[in-house]
Scaffold this motif. Structure first.
Motif, mmCIF file in Angstrom:
data_model
loop_
_atom_site.group_PDB
_atom_site.id
_atom_site.type_symbol
_atom_site.label_atom_id
_atom_site.label_comp_id
_atom_site.label_asym_id
_atom_site.label_seq_id
_atom_site.Cartn_x
_atom_site.Cartn_y
_atom_site.Cartn_z
ATOM 1 N N ALA A 136 53.507 47.200 16.396
ATOM 2 C CA ALA A 136 53.295 48.518 16.996
ATOM 3 C C ALA A 136 53.936 48.519 18.368
ATOM 4 O O ALA A 136 54.170 47.460 18.972
ATOM 5 N N SER A 137 54.236 49.696 18.877
ATOM 6 C CA SER A 137 54.825 49.827 20.209
ATOM 7 C C SER A 137 54.423 51.168 20.781
ATOM 8 O O SER A 137 54.013 52.081 20.055
ATOM 9 N N GLY A 138 54.546 51.284 22.075
ATOM 10 C CA GLY A 138 54.191 52.535 22.730
ATOM 11 C C GLY A 138 54.351 52.437 24.224
ATOM 12 O O GLY A 138 54.939 51.477 24.749
ATOM 13 N N ALA A 139 53.810 53.417 24.935
ATOM 14 C CA ALA A 139 53.898 53.457 26.391
ATOM 15 C C ALA A 139 52.730 54.260 26.930
ATOM 16 O O ALA A 139 52.167 55.108 26.244
ATOM 17 N N PHE A 140 52.381 54.004 28.180
ATOM 18 C CA PHE A 140 51.306 54.749 28.840
ATOM 19 C C PHE A 140 51.513 54.661 30.339
ATOM 20 O O PHE A 140 52.224 53.779 30.840
ATOM 21 N N GLU A 141 50.895 55.578 31.061
ATOM 22 C CA GLU A 141 50.958 55.574 32.519
ATOM 23 C C GLU A 141 49.787 54.765 33.079
ATOM 24 O O GLU A 141 48.659 54.891 32.617
ATOM 25 N N LEU A 142 50.079 53.956 34.076
ATOM 26 C CA LEU A 142 49.040 53.130 34.673
ATOM 27 C C LEU A 142 47.975 53.993 35.337
ATOM 28 O O LEU A 142 48.305 54.943 36.057
ATOM 29 N N PRO A 143 46.714 53.695 35.116
ATOM 30 C CA PRO A 143 45.648 54.446 35.794
ATOM 31 C C PRO A 143 45.696 54.224 37.301
ATOM 32 O O PRO A 143 46.281 53.262 37.796
ATOM 33 N N ALA A 144 45.049 55.110 38.025
ATOM 34 C CA ALA A 144 45.068 55.033 39.490
ATOM 35 C C ALA A 144 44.381 53.787 40.006
ATOM 36 O O ALA A 144 44.681 53.324 41.116
ATOM 37 N N TYR A 145 43.453 53.233 39.228
ATOM 38 C CA TYR A 145 42.721 52.066 39.719
ATOM 39 C C TYR A 145 43.515 50.762 39.595
ATOM 40 O O TYR A 145 43.052 49.716 40.051
ATOM 41 N N VAL A 146 44.691 50.794 39.004
ATOM 42 C CA VAL A 146 45.527 49.591 38.903
ATOM 43 C C VAL A 146 46.385 49.519 40.165
ATOM 44 O O VAL A 146 47.336 50.278 40.322
ATOM 45 N N GLY A 147 46.034 48.612 41.078
ATOM 46 C CA GLY A 147 46.724 48.531 42.359
ATOM 47 C C GLY A 147 47.876 47.543 42.353
ATOM 48 O O GLY A 147 48.308 47.038 41.300
ATOM 49 N N LEU A 148 48.381 47.250 43.542
ATOM 50 C CA LEU A 148 49.504 46.340 43.695
ATOM 51 C C LEU A 148 49.124 44.931 43.271
ATOM 52 O O LEU A 148 47.978 44.501 43.414
ATOM 53 N N GLY A 149 50.098 44.200 42.761
ATOM 54 C CA GLY A 149 49.866 42.813 42.372
ATOM 55 C C GLY A 149 50.206 42.564 40.914
ATOM 56 O O GLY A 149 50.802 43.403 40.232
ATOM 57 N N GLU A 150 49.845 41.370 40.424
ATOM 58 C CA GLU A 150 50.124 40.981 39.043
ATOM 59 C C GLU A 150 48.988 41.424 38.125
ATOM 60 O O GLU A 150 47.807 41.334 38.475
ATOM 61 N N HIS A 151 49.374 41.885 36.934
ATOM 62 C CA HIS A 151 48.409 42.354 35.942
ATOM 63 C C HIS A 151 48.898 41.954 34.548
ATOM 64 O O HIS A 151 50.020 41.473 34.377
ATOM 65 N N TRP A 152 48.064 42.181 33.544
ATOM 66 C CA TRP A 152 48.433 41.926 32.156
ATOM 67 C C TRP A 152 47.743 42.940 31.268
ATOM 68 O O TRP A 152 46.855 43.688 31.725
#
Length: 235
Positions: free
Chosen positions: A96-112
């Protein structure tokens, strides 16, 4: 002989014992990825609130999979669906594949991203239930601007005010140009009048020069006659 008999009995017991299948590791909440699953995230660096594109594979076909950022730990809400940013369905090939916009609560830095199956038919040949499948994506970085080709690309976005200002500036420029542009009648009159003025000026100048030359020539002639008369009297 007793020793040989004991070894033979031990071998027979080992061969007769059932072989236990190796189960794939899984943790549907915060653990590592289920064996056989994989995922990708792009771009590797995304702006705050930017769009994340993902792919996932190795899940049972027909499964319903939820996607979370940092295992949903950043979301303020609570509950079984807290932190779910999108839900996807696995295709027949397990991808499967897709895309989404990051929520406002996801701040600067590394994420997964965490992909976790929450529903779907179980695979008959698997020792895992479909809802036990999970995958942890590679890390991506959230920054102030999107990094493309190793350099910050921050181009200003034109606003409506900028467009109105540019339009007003162009209109003002055109108005000034039009105000300095002579009308056809005036241009025709100037075209007809211009050469005659120049001709009169040139003619007047030539006439004045000729008159001065004529006067100087007369003065020279008169002076020569006077000199000739004086010399005649003396002789």
């Amino acid at each position: 002989m007793p020793c040989t008999t004991a070894v033979a009995v031990l071998l027979l017991l080992l061969l007769a014992s059932p072989v236990m299948p190796v189960q794939a590791s899984a943790d549907t909440t915060t653990g590592s990825s289920t064996t056989g699953t994989a995922s990708t995230v792009s771009p590797s660096t995304v702006a705050v609130g930017g769009t994340v594109v993902y792919t996932v594979s190795g899940f049972p076909r027909g499964a319903t999979v939820q996607v979370l950022v940092d295992d949903g730990a950043l979301a303020a809400s609570t509950g079984p669906d807290a932190g779910v940013v999108t839900t996807l369905h696995i295709d027949e090939d397990g991808t499967a594949s897709g895309a989404f916009e990051l929520p406002a609560y996801v701040g600067l830095g590394e994420h997964w991203l965490r992909f976790r199956a929450v529903a779907g038919p179980d695979v008959a040949t698997s020792d895992l239930r479909t809802t036990e499948y999970t995958n942890k994506s590679p890390y991506f970085t959230v920054a102030g601007v999107t990094v493309i080709g190793g350099a910050d690309q921050a181009s200003p976005v034109p606003t409506e005010d900028d467009g109105a200002l540019a339009s007003s500036s162009d209109t003002a420029t055109e108005s000034v140009s039009a105000s300095h542009r002579p009308t056809p009648a005036v241009a025709l009159a100037e075209a007809e009048r211009g050469p005659s003025k120049d001709f009169l000026l040139v003619g007047t100048a030539v006439l004045a020069v000729s008159l001065v030359v004529f006067i100087l020539a007369g003065i020279v002639i008169v002076n020569r006659r006077r000199l000739a008369g004086l010399e005649g009297r003396r002789s």
